[in-house]
Design a protein around this motif. Structure first.
Motif, mmCIF file in Angstrom:
data_model
loop_
_atom_site.group_PDB
_atom_site.id
_atom_site.type_symbol
_atom_site.label_atom_id
_atom_site.label_comp_id
_atom_site.label_asym_id
_atom_site.label_seq_id
_atom_site.Cartn_x
_atom_site.Cartn_y
_atom_site.Cartn_z
ATOM 1 N N ALA A 60 0.810 -1.217 0.000
ATOM 2 C CA ALA A 60 0.000 0.000 0.000
ATOM 3 C C ALA A 60 0.842 1.264 0.000
ATOM 4 N N SER A 61 2.048 1.213 0.558
ATOM 5 C CA SER A 61 2.890 2.413 0.594
ATOM 6 C C SER A 61 3.462 2.734 -0.786
ATOM 7 N N VAL A 62 3.533 1.735 -1.649
ATOM 8 C CA VAL A 62 4.035 1.939 -3.012
ATOM 9 C C VAL A 62 2.879 2.281 -3.941
ATOM 10 N N GLY A 63 1.775 1.540 -3.798
ATOM 11 C CA GLY A 63 0.576 1.840 -4.564
ATOM 12 C C GLY A 63 0.434 1.108 -5.873
ATOM 13 N N THR A 64 1.513 0.613 -6.433
ATOM 14 C CA THR A 64 1.454 -0.112 -7.701
ATOM 15 C C THR A 64 1.787 -1.578 -7.445
ATOM 16 N N PRO A 65 0.905 -2.489 -7.795
ATOM 17 C CA PRO A 65 1.185 -3.908 -7.546
ATOM 18 C C PRO A 65 2.371 -4.411 -8.376
ATOM 19 N N ILE A 66 3.071 -5.365 -7.805
ATOM 20 C CA ILE A 66 4.117 -6.088 -8.531
ATOM 21 C C ILE A 66 3.482 -7.397 -8.968
ATOM 22 N N GLU A 67 3.633 -7.743 -10.222
ATOM 23 C CA GLU A 67 3.003 -8.946 -10.745
ATOM 24 C C GLU A 67 4.046 -9.964 -11.173
ATOM 25 N N GLY A 68 3.838 -11.199 -10.744
ATOM 26 C CA GLY A 68 4.713 -12.304 -11.120
ATOM 27 C C GLY A 68 5.689 -12.677 -10.015
ATOM 28 N N LEU A 129 8.643 -2.307 12.875
ATOM 29 C CA LEU A 129 7.530 -1.832 12.064
ATOM 30 C C LEU A 129 6.350 -2.754 12.308
ATOM 31 N N THR A 130 5.172 -2.189 12.521
ATOM 32 C CA THR A 130 3.976 -3.011 12.640
ATOM 33 C C THR A 130 3.072 -2.754 11.443
ATOM 34 N N GLY A 131 2.307 -3.743 11.112
ATOM 35 C CA GLY A 131 1.390 -3.615 9.987
ATOM 36 C C GLY A 131 0.452 -4.795 9.937
ATOM 37 N N ALA A 132 -0.172 -4.965 8.789
ATOM 38 C CA ALA A 132 -1.094 -6.076 8.570
ATOM 39 C C ALA A 132 -0.964 -6.541 7.126
ATOM 40 N N SER A 133 -1.208 -7.812 6.914
ATOM 41 C CA SER A 133 -1.171 -8.382 5.573
ATOM 42 C C SER A 133 -2.393 -9.250 5.337
ATOM 43 N N ALA A 151 4.366 3.657 6.371
ATOM 44 C CA ALA A 151 5.616 3.871 5.649
ATOM 45 C C ALA A 151 6.347 5.116 6.153
ATOM 46 N N LEU A 152 5.630 6.185 6.478
ATOM 47 C CA LEU A 152 6.265 7.392 6.990
ATOM 48 C C LEU A 152 7.018 7.087 8.281
ATOM 49 N N GLY A 153 6.375 6.384 9.198
ATOM 50 C CA GLY A 153 7.039 6.003 10.449
ATOM 51 C C GLY A 153 8.252 5.127 10.193
ATOM 52 N N PHE A 154 8.159 4.235 9.208
ATOM 53 C CA PHE A 154 9.274 3.364 8.835
ATOM 54 C C PHE A 154 10.454 4.199 8.332
ATOM 55 N N TYR A 155 10.202 5.114 7.406
ATOM 56 C CA TYR A 155 11.267 5.963 6.862
ATOM 57 C C TYR A 155 11.866 6.845 7.955
ATOM 58 N N GLN A 156 11.045 7.325 8.866
ATOM 59 C CA GLN A 156 11.547 8.138 9.969
ATOM 60 C C GLN A 156 12.436 7.310 10.888
ATOM 61 N N ALA A 157 12.054 6.081 11.182
ATOM 62 C CA ALA A 157 12.854 5.209 12.025
ATOM 63 C C ALA A 157 14.217 4.938 11.396
ATOM 64 N N LEU A 158 14.244 4.869 10.065
ATOM 65 C CA LEU A 158 15.509 4.641 9.368
ATOM 66 C C LEU A 158 16.323 5.917 9.204
ATOM 67 N N GLY A 159 15.740 7.052 9.556
ATOM 68 C CA GLY A 159 16.440 8.329 9.386
ATOM 69 C C GLY A 159 16.436 8.829 7.954
#
Length: 161
Positions: A60-68, A129-133, A151-159
């Motif tokens: 969801a943070s990327v928005g475009t599915p990867i196929e295959g 990172l917490t989330g759901a799948s 994703a914002l919290g993830f990027y912030q945690a990574l600096g």
């Protein structure tokens, strides 16, 4: 005799009233659990082997599915396991399993000691990172995976932000 019949009926009613409802399609749940185990073993080939050839992987943070299968292995699994070689992905609580779908909350943690697939260098920072799948499984293979997280919290945690 009536007392025995009454006791037998009462025992059956009690068993039915206290039984855990069957929500699980054990095959789908087993596939997803084995897939997580492959991630936690840091074996991208083994993890990708659980995908159907035409899997659709949606972040969801990327928005475009990867196929295959190959694209999902390279674009997601290899990317994360290269950037976070000590990755740990754990279910939080029991999954919800029904009709070939498996959904659960998770915690993903590790330290970013490797480069990301887009060329972003390692930050050396640990994160949790917490989330759901949500997974869809058919004929023993994952046909779709959708991941939802902050994703914002993830990027912030990574600096990175």
């Amino acid at each position: 005799m009536q007392r025995r019949a009454f006791l037998a009926t009462a025992a059956i009613a009690l068993a039915l009233a206290t039984a855990t409802p069957v929500l699980a399609d054990d095959g789908a749940e087993a596939v997803v659990e084995a897939y997580l185990a492959a991630w936690n073993a840091h074996d991208s080939a083994a993890a990708a082997a659980f995908f159907a050839p035409d899997v659709v992987y949606y972040d969801a943070s990327v928005g475009t599915p990867i196929e295959g299968r190959d694209a999902a292995k390279t674009g997601v699994i290899d990317n994360f396991l290269t950037a976070v070689p000590d990755a740990s992905w754990k279910m939080k609580g029991a999954p919800v399993v029904q009709d070939g779908s498996v959904a659960f909350e998770w915690e993903f943690s590790g330290t970013n000691t490797g480069p990301w697939g887009d060329g972003t260098p390692a930050t050396g920072k640990p994160f949790t990172l917490t989330g759901a799948s949500v997974f869809r499984v058919k004929d023993g293979a994952i046909t779709a995976q959708s991941d939802y997280y902050d994703a914002l919290g993830f990027y912030q945690a990574l600096g990175l932000m």
